[in-house]
Write a protein that holds these residues in place. Structure first.
Motif, PDB file in Angstrom:
ATOM      1  N   ASN A 166       2.206   1.501   2.383  1.00 31.32           N
ATOM      2  CA  ASN A 166       1.495   1.550   1.107  1.00 31.32           C
ATOM      3  C   ASN A 166       1.387   0.172   0.476  1.00 31.32           C
ATOM      4  O   ASN A 166       0.324  -0.222  -0.007  1.00 31.32           O
ATOM      5  CB  ASN A 166       2.204   2.522   0.156  1.00 31.32           C
ATOM      6  CG  ASN A 166       1.486   2.642  -1.184  1.00 31.32           C
ATOM      7  OD1 ASN A 166       1.868   2.008  -2.146  1.00 31.32           O
ATOM      8  ND2 ASN A 166       0.448   3.452  -1.220  1.00 31.32           N
ATOM      9  N   GLN A 167       2.480  -0.576   0.492  1.00 30.86           N
ATOM     10  CA  GLN A 167       2.470  -1.901  -0.109  1.00 30.86           C
ATOM     11  C   GLN A 167       1.499  -2.828   0.618  1.00 30.86           C
ATOM     12  O   GLN A 167       0.751  -3.589  -0.006  1.00 30.86           O
ATOM     13  CB  GLN A 167       3.872  -2.496  -0.093  1.00 30.86           C
ATOM     14  CG  GLN A 167       3.966  -3.870  -0.744  1.00 30.86           C
ATOM     15  CD  GLN A 167       5.377  -4.428  -0.711  1.00 30.86           C
ATOM     16  OE1 GLN A 167       6.268  -3.835  -0.108  1.00 30.86           O
ATOM     17  NE2 GLN A 167       5.579  -5.573  -1.341  1.00 30.86           N
ATOM     18  N   CYS A 203      -2.193   1.024   8.329  1.00 29.68           N
ATOM     19  CA  CYS A 203      -1.561   1.160   7.014  1.00 29.68           C
ATOM     20  C   CYS A 203      -2.607   1.463   5.944  1.00 29.68           C
ATOM     21  O   CYS A 203      -2.393   2.310   5.063  1.00 29.68           O
ATOM     22  CB  CYS A 203      -0.805  -0.111   6.654  1.00 29.68           C
ATOM     23  SG  CYS A 203       0.693  -0.392   7.632  1.00 29.68           S
ATOM     24  N   THR A 207      -3.003   5.043   3.805  1.00 28.72           N
ATOM     25  CA  THR A 207      -2.877   5.040   2.351  1.00 28.72           C
ATOM     26  C   THR A 207      -4.144   5.509   1.654  1.00 28.72           C
ATOM     27  O   THR A 207      -4.084   6.286   0.687  1.00 28.72           O
ATOM     28  CB  THR A 207      -2.504   3.631   1.862  1.00 28.72           C
ATOM     29  OG1 THR A 207      -1.269   3.228   2.471  1.00 28.72           O
ATOM     30  CG2 THR A 207      -2.349   3.588   0.347  1.00 28.72           C
ATOM     31  N   TYR A 208      -5.303   5.053   2.132  1.00 30.88           N
ATOM     32  CA  TYR A 208      -6.558   5.315   1.420  1.00 30.88           C
ATOM     33  C   TYR A 208      -7.503   6.270   2.141  1.00 30.88           C
ATOM     34  O   TYR A 208      -8.537   6.657   1.580  1.00 30.88           O
ATOM     35  CB  TYR A 208      -7.290   3.993   1.149  1.00 30.88           C
ATOM     36  CG  TYR A 208      -6.517   3.089   0.212  1.00 30.88           C
ATOM     37  CD1 TYR A 208      -6.302   3.448  -1.115  1.00 30.88           C
ATOM     38  CD2 TYR A 208      -5.995   1.878   0.657  1.00 30.88           C
ATOM     39  CE1 TYR A 208      -5.592   2.624  -1.976  1.00 30.88           C
ATOM     40  CE2 TYR A 208      -5.283   1.041  -0.188  1.00 30.88           C
ATOM     41  CZ  TYR A 208      -5.078   1.423  -1.507  1.00 30.88           C
ATOM     42  OH  TYR A 208      -4.378   0.609  -2.349  1.00 30.88           O
TER      43      TYR A 208
END
Length: 272
Positions: A166-167, A203, A207-208
């Motif tokens: 997420n980061q 990643c 996340t998106y």
């Protein structure tokens, strides 16, 4: 004879994508390659027909559209048609930044790869390479092709996104938001965020829910809609929001909105 279809059809170009030295599409009906070598890796898929080839003095047959052929640099090979209908092929010539030469032995031992996922990814890469302005997408797709080839040649397995996903995705989104018009390459993003390209894409998708190149295109479409409703010309809007040209805008805008930019802009923001 008048009206007879040409026996050979070739299209070749050098794309603006690091790692790809040449894209080569061809239809051969009676051509036979003499024994030769390349300085690059020869990554080929067939769209029709069959081809017979020798690699390092061992003969192989490739038929149909299911397989992928990978011929390493520096190793002699030839090629010839098998039937009167010939064959259609699409080839990517890849340099050592995609595959190091230390993997040559594995490709000599098994140059035909039975991998539907790899074949599909190569097809998607060719599609992106055929559209000027889609270099970010093409670079992303090449990264996954490279990863899949490494799975075959040295058994490297993809890394699964962990707690840092997420980061890392948020940082990439911030980077994309700051470069909507100018754009950036996958290599630049990976270097700035100190992450492997395919891991970075995974990643972001986790996340998106979509890959980075799709996110960037969507942001550009949003800006284009705003400018078109202000009465700006589509050709001017295309470059103002980061598309390669009006044709590039037209293709993505129509897919996203269901109407061409010109027709969308003529609405002027008022209902009929």
């Amino acid at each position: 004879m008048h009206g007879e279809r040409p026996r050979t059809s070739i299209t070749a170009w050098r794309p603006s994508v690091p790692g790809i030295a040449e894209v080569f599409h061809a239809h051969f009906t009676d051509h036979a390659y003499p024994a030769h070598t390349h300085d690059t890796w020869d990554l080929m898929i067939l769209d029709d027909g069959a081809v017979d080839f020798a690699l390092d003095r061992r003969r192989h047959d490739a038929t149909g559209t299911a397989n992928v052929l990978l011929l390493p640099p520096g190793v002699p090979h030839d090629g010839r048609t098998v039937t009167a209908a010939g064959f259609r092929k699409r080839v990517l010539y890849l340099d050592d930044s995609v595959l190091p030469r230390r993997l040559t032995g594995g490709a000599v031992d098994a140059p035909i790869l039975d991998d539907a996922m790899l074949r599909r990814r190569i097809h998607q890469l060719h599609t992106a390479l055929g559209h000027p302005g889609d270099e970010f997408e093409a670079e992303s797709r090449l990264s996954f092709v490279r990863e899949r080839l490494h799975v075959h040649l040295d058994a490297l397995r993809p890394r699964t996104p962990g707690r840092e996903a997420n980061q890392l995705a948020v940082r990439l989104r911030e980077l994309l938001d700051s470069r909507i018009i100018a754009g950036l390459s996958l290599h630049e993003a990976a270097a700035a965020l100190h992450a492997h390209p395919t891991h970075l894409i995974r990643c972001f998708r986790q996340t998106y829910g979509l890959p980075p190149h799709t996110y960037l295109t969507g942001k550009r479409i949003d800006r284009a809609r705003h400018l078109l409703l202000e009465g700006r010309r589509p050709a001017d809007v295309a470059t103002a929001v980061g598309f390669h040209d009006q044709a590039h805008l037209n293709r993505h805008f129509t897919r996203h909105v269901g109407i061409t930019p010109g027709r969308y802009g003529r609405g002027g923001g008022y209902p009929p």
